[in-house]
Design a protein around this motif. Structure first.
Motif, mmCIF file in Angstrom:
data_model
loop_
_atom_site.group_PDB
_atom_site.id
_atom_site.type_symbol
_atom_site.label_atom_id
_atom_site.label_comp_id
_atom_site.label_asym_id
_atom_site.label_seq_id
_atom_site.Cartn_x
_atom_site.Cartn_y
_atom_site.Cartn_z
ATOM 1 N N ILE A 136 -50.449 60.449 10.807
ATOM 2 C CA ILE A 136 -49.567 61.398 11.541
ATOM 3 C C ILE A 136 -48.720 62.006 10.465
ATOM 4 O O ILE A 136 -48.239 61.341 9.498
ATOM 5 C CB ILE A 136 -48.852 60.514 12.367
ATOM 6 C CG1 ILE A 136 -49.713 60.313 13.862
ATOM 7 C CG2 ILE A 136 -47.859 61.708 13.066
ATOM 8 C CD1 ILE A 136 -48.999 59.479 14.806
ATOM 9 N N ILE A 137 -48.865 63.437 10.574
ATOM 10 C CA ILE A 137 -47.841 64.369 9.832
ATOM 11 C C ILE A 137 -46.983 64.732 10.594
ATOM 12 O O ILE A 137 -47.526 65.530 11.753
ATOM 13 C CB ILE A 137 -48.721 65.379 9.123
ATOM 14 C CG1 ILE A 137 -49.706 64.664 8.233
ATOM 15 C CG2 ILE A 137 -47.904 66.340 8.241
ATOM 16 C CD1 ILE A 137 -51.017 65.623 7.613
ATOM 17 N N VAL B 16 -46.550 60.660 7.487
ATOM 18 C CA VAL B 16 -46.207 61.222 6.670
ATOM 19 C C VAL B 16 -45.061 62.342 7.160
ATOM 20 O O VAL B 16 -45.318 62.858 7.978
ATOM 21 C CB VAL B 16 -47.333 62.231 5.842
ATOM 22 C CG1 VAL B 16 -46.916 63.116 4.757
ATOM 23 C CG2 VAL B 16 -48.351 61.362 5.446
ATOM 24 N N ASN B 17 -44.039 62.472 6.092
ATOM 25 C CA ASN B 17 -42.925 63.216 6.690
ATOM 26 C C ASN B 17 -42.884 64.600 6.118
ATOM 27 O O ASN B 17 -43.241 64.841 4.981
ATOM 28 C CB ASN B 17 -41.710 62.573 6.165
ATOM 29 C CG ASN B 17 -40.261 63.307 6.539
ATOM 30 O OD1 ASN B 17 -40.326 64.345 7.289
ATOM 31 N ND2 ASN B 17 -39.007 62.761 5.878
ATOM 32 N N ALA B 18 -43.063 65.659 7.220
ATOM 33 C CA ALA B 18 -43.270 66.767 6.610
ATOM 34 C C ALA B 18 -41.762 67.694 6.825
ATOM 35 O O ALA B 18 -41.679 68.863 6.970
ATOM 36 C CB ALA B 18 -44.288 67.794 7.614
ATOM 37 N N GLY B 19 -40.790 66.716 6.812
ATOM 38 C CA GLY B 19 -39.312 67.167 6.877
ATOM 39 C C GLY B 19 -38.684 66.986 8.084
ATOM 40 O O GLY B 19 -39.178 67.035 9.334
ATOM 41 N N ASP B 20 -37.585 66.209 7.814
ATOM 42 C CA ASP B 20 -36.585 65.523 9.228
ATOM 43 C C ASP B 20 -35.170 66.160 8.823
ATOM 44 O O ASP B 20 -34.715 66.091 8.040
ATOM 45 C CB ASP B 20 -36.823 64.270 9.455
ATOM 46 C CG ASP B 20 -36.200 63.236 8.675
ATOM 47 O OD1 ASP B 20 -35.059 63.024 8.804
ATOM 48 O OD2 ASP B 20 -36.723 62.782 7.520
ATOM 49 N N SER B 21 -34.759 66.670 9.985
ATOM 50 C CA SER B 21 -33.419 67.314 10.071
ATOM 51 C C SER B 21 -33.120 67.828 8.620
ATOM 52 O O SER B 21 -33.640 68.461 7.986
ATOM 53 C CB SER B 21 -32.482 66.060 10.233
ATOM 54 O OG SER B 21 -32.416 64.985 9.223
ATOM 55 N N ALA C 288 -52.508 64.797 -2.946
ATOM 56 C CA ALA C 288 -52.125 63.459 -3.660
ATOM 57 C C ALA C 288 -51.525 62.485 -2.617
ATOM 58 O O ALA C 288 -51.596 61.264 -2.643
ATOM 59 C CB ALA C 288 -51.055 63.703 -5.054
ATOM 60 N N ILE C 289 -50.535 63.194 -1.823
ATOM 61 C CA ILE C 289 -49.771 62.304 -0.732
ATOM 62 C C ILE C 289 -50.822 61.815 0.100
ATOM 63 O O ILE C 289 -50.725 60.611 0.634
ATOM 64 C CB ILE C 289 -48.736 63.063 -0.031
ATOM 65 C CG1 ILE C 289 -47.554 63.514 -1.217
ATOM 66 C CG2 ILE C 289 -48.254 62.459 1.167
ATOM 67 C CD1 ILE C 289 -46.767 64.379 -0.752
ATOM 68 N N LEU C 290 -51.804 62.593 0.586
ATOM 69 C CA LEU C 290 -52.619 62.106 1.741
ATOM 70 C C LEU C 290 -53.611 61.069 0.943
ATOM 71 O O LEU C 290 -54.180 60.019 1.752
ATOM 72 C CB LEU C 290 -53.483 63.171 2.185
ATOM 73 C CG LEU C 290 -52.833 64.211 3.019
ATOM 74 C CD1 LEU C 290 -53.520 65.313 3.618
ATOM 75 C CD2 LEU C 290 -51.985 63.804 4.337
#
Ligand code: NCD
Length: 307
Positions: free
Chosen positions: A107-108, A129-134, A300-302
């Motif tokens: 989950i992204i 995978v964090n695509a940006g939080d707050s 690379a992250i995936l």
């Protein structure tokens, strides 16, 4: 290969050692070089299906995660909050558990709530995978920024990087502070007092309240947009005054090292935090290089989280 049974997430830069981040940068560089072959595709993630859950708008991050997944052979299901049952008052937790029950391979997620990706990771069985939080974290942006700096300067250790503008509301700054500090970069923060966070996320960060004081000696200048959507109306400065006091102009740029580069995570507001012509000057601006590096960095992250 992932030998542990617990899923591996990519939500916080602080979860990784400097050696792990270095290895991730090497893999991002590997994918960057591989992508020079037109039409490059790997079969590394063939058979995997990923969900993208974007609760906030995005141009660069969403598209480059999707491209990264496709370049690695994965399939993507784009879940859309606007057409989901959250419009029928389903709770966030019920939505997450529902999506998790369909057994995606990953989950992204991008979300406006503090720590949302870590919360999700506690309720699903797959990597998150964090695509940006707050205003807290944007770890994939920190990886692509570090990759860009390393390509331009040949190293990270010992460089001086100034992060300028609305640092208080910036998740890009939040993750970059941690990433760059871990890699031995001298990090400076340049912002008016009201845009300096109360607590700095990493030790040894120098703060300055003017570009004139903070820019001399800098190798890298990272500009940030004013995050109006995270501010109360009374806090928002007027654009002209802000540009006069904190906009990156040619004269201010000349205070940094002669070979300094200018970065911006985007979206940028020309004439507010940065003068109109600077982003288009290939001698100094690496802004589109950052965008391009979003794909190999996210490959690379995936690779790290899903294999
Ligand atoms: C940023 C974001 O959304 O966190 N952009 C990006 O992902 N490249 C910065 C911003 O919104 O200003």
């Amino acid at each position: 290969m992932n030998t542990t049974s617990a899923p591996r997430h990519f939500n916080n830069i602080s979860d990784f050692s400097s050696a792990e981040l270095d290895a991730l940068l090497d893999r991002a560089q590997y994918w960057h070089d591989a992508l020079k072959t037109p039409g490059f595709k790997s079969d590394l993630l063939v058979g995997k299906i990923l969900f993208t859950l974007f609760f906030e708008n995005s141009t660069r991050t969403r598209t480059s995660f999707e491209l990264a997944a496709k370049r690695l052979g994965a399939e993507i299901v784009n879940w859309d909050v606007k057409t989901s049952s959250m419009t029928k008052d389903e709770s966030f937790l019920d939505t997450i558990q529902t999506l998790g029950a369909m057994s995606p391979d990953g989950i992204i997620i991008r979300h406006s709530e503090y720590n949302a990706p870590n919360f999700v990771a506690g309720h699903v069985a797959c990597p998150v995978v964090n695509a940006g939080d707050s205003y807290r974290a944007h770890p994939s942006q920190a990886l692509l920024d570090a990759l860009t700096i390393r390509q331009c300067k040949g190293r990270l250790q010992g460089l001086t990087v100034a992060i300028c503008g609305d640092v208080a509301h910036s998740r890009v700054a939040g993750s970059n502070f941690v990433f760059l500090s871990k890699m031995g970069v001298n990090v400076r923060l340049i912002a008016p007092n009201f845009l300096i966070p109360e607590k700095l996320p990493a030790p040894d960060i120098q703060t300055f309240t003017s570009l004139e004081e903070g820019l001399p000696g800098c190798d890298v200048i990272m500009m940030l947009r004013i995050q109006k959507e995270r501010m109360q109306a009374s806090q928002i400065p007027d654009d002209l005054t802000y540009f006069r006091d904190y906009g990156l102009t040619r004269a201010r740029l000349a205070l940094a090292k002669p070979d300094a580069i200018v970065m911006h995570p985007g979206p940028m507001n020309r004439g507010v935090e940065i003068d109109y012509d600077i982003p288009d000057d290939p001698q100094v601006s690496v802004i589109l290089k950052q965008v391009a590096n979003g794909v190999p960095a996210r490959m690379a992250i995936l690779e790290k989280t899903l294999t």
